[in-house]
Design an enzyme around this catalytic site. Structure first.
Site, PDB file in Angstrom:
ATOM      1  N   GLU A  81      73.019  13.933 106.247  1.00 48.56           N
ATOM      2  CA  GLU A  81      73.526  14.560 105.021  1.00 48.56           C
ATOM      3  C   GLU A  81      74.883  14.018 104.572  1.00 48.56           C
ATOM      4  O   GLU A  81      75.311  14.259 103.448  1.00 48.56           O
ATOM      5  CB  GLU A  81      73.634  16.073 105.211  1.00 48.56           C
ATOM      6  N   GLU A 112      64.906  13.244 127.744  1.00 48.32           N
ATOM      7  CA  GLU A 112      66.226  13.841 127.980  1.00 48.32           C
ATOM      8  C   GLU A 112      66.687  13.674 129.422  1.00 48.32           C
ATOM      9  O   GLU A 112      67.872  13.769 129.714  1.00 48.32           O
ATOM     10  CB  GLU A 112      66.226  15.311 127.597  1.00 48.32           C
TER      11      GLU A 112
END
Length: 297
Positions: A81, A112
């Site tokens: 953004e 992960e």
């Protein structure tokens, strides 16, 4: 090894599966209301992280996010953004998620645990950059590998977790530990911990942009107007900032080549767009500094 608070069982929601729908939602909402105060408690640490990032970006370096699962997705969303909102190049704030871009849409839970993958993803981190690791538990190996590699490269390091006793805290210059406590559904860190990650990253990046002069007051001066809605927002921003009619703002924006910050300075200082652009370049793009220089000339 200590267990993260997010993995503990929440005593307030043990009967959640036996309640009517509205009461289920009330319990979830009651837990959600605890997030903002938990973030408020760590604002001094968040301010330290902002200063690290501002120094890096001002020096021409970069900010990197590293995360897995929900934490990684929040980082990807925040970084994505910044270009349309503040005109920041996509290469200046970079989000890395364990498992790569595909993990944004489809869970890649095994990634992960790969510390070497985190180190590999941090291979382009250099001295003067800042690396922000995001992990609810504060112990995700992927994030640990990235922070370790970033620190070895001479970068500043930040850890954003939901665990005050995060195992990775020693790898961070700044540890932002938002103690959101046990989740409504035990271990489901896409809930309160995920909300806290979003609040922290949104506040971090927005404060950095403000400090870098990419706003005037609370208005977006560097937005990329890539569609009609955003072009209309440019005109409204200029009108709000100057009090001038929309047609005057439109003409100034055209003279400025569509650069709203140049148009804003030109309007406020009653100066030609070319002069406003030169002064903005000289003052690092900070509107108030440009106005002081123009008005003092």
């Amino acid at each position: 090894m200590s267990v993260s608070p997010t993995e503990e069982r929440n005593p307030h929601t043990v009967s959640i599966d036996q309640l009517p729908t509205l009461d289920v939602l009330r319990l979830i909402n009651a837990e959600d209301r605890k997030v903002a105060p938990a973030v408020a408690a760590v604002l001094p640490r968040l301010a330290d992280a902002v200063e690290l990032a501002v120094a890096a970006l001002r020096a021409g370096r970069r900010m990197h996010y590293f995360g897995a699962g929900t934490s990684g997705r929040m980082a990807v969303l925040d970084a994505a953004e910044l270009h349309p909102t503040f005109g920041v190049g996509y290469d200046r704030v970079v989000a890395h998620i364990a498992g790569g871009p595909a993990a944004v849409r489809q869970a890649a839970e095994g990634a992960e645990d790969d510390e070497e993958l985190g180190a590999a993803d941090a291979a382009d981190v250099v001295a003067g950059d800042v690396a922000v690791g995001t992990t609810a538990s504060g112990g995700t190996p992927y994030v640990g590998g990235a922070l370790r590699a970033a620190r070895a490269a001479g970068a500043g390091t930040v850890l954003v977790s939901a665990n005050p006793h995060a195992p990775l805290a020693p790898l961070a210059d700044v540890h932002i530990a938002v103690d959101t406590g046990p989740e409504a559904i035990t271990g489901s860190t896409r809930m309160k911990a995920g909300t806290a990650q979003k609040l922290v990253l949104n506040a971090l990046s927005t404060a950095v942009m403000v400090r870098l002069g990419r706003t005037y007051s609370n208005l977006m001066t560097d937005m990329v107007a890539s569609n009609s809605k955003l072009r209309g927002r440019q005109i409204r921003m200029l009108a709000q900032a100057t009090g001038l009619p929309a047609q005057v703002c439109t003409a100034a924006l055209t003279e400025a080549g569509g650069e709203s910050k140049v148009a804003l300075v030109a309007l406020l200082a009653q100066a030609p767009a070319a002069q406003a652009r030169r002064v903005l370049e000289h003052t690092g793009g900070v509107v108030h500094a440009a106005l002081r220089e123009l008005r003092g000339a």
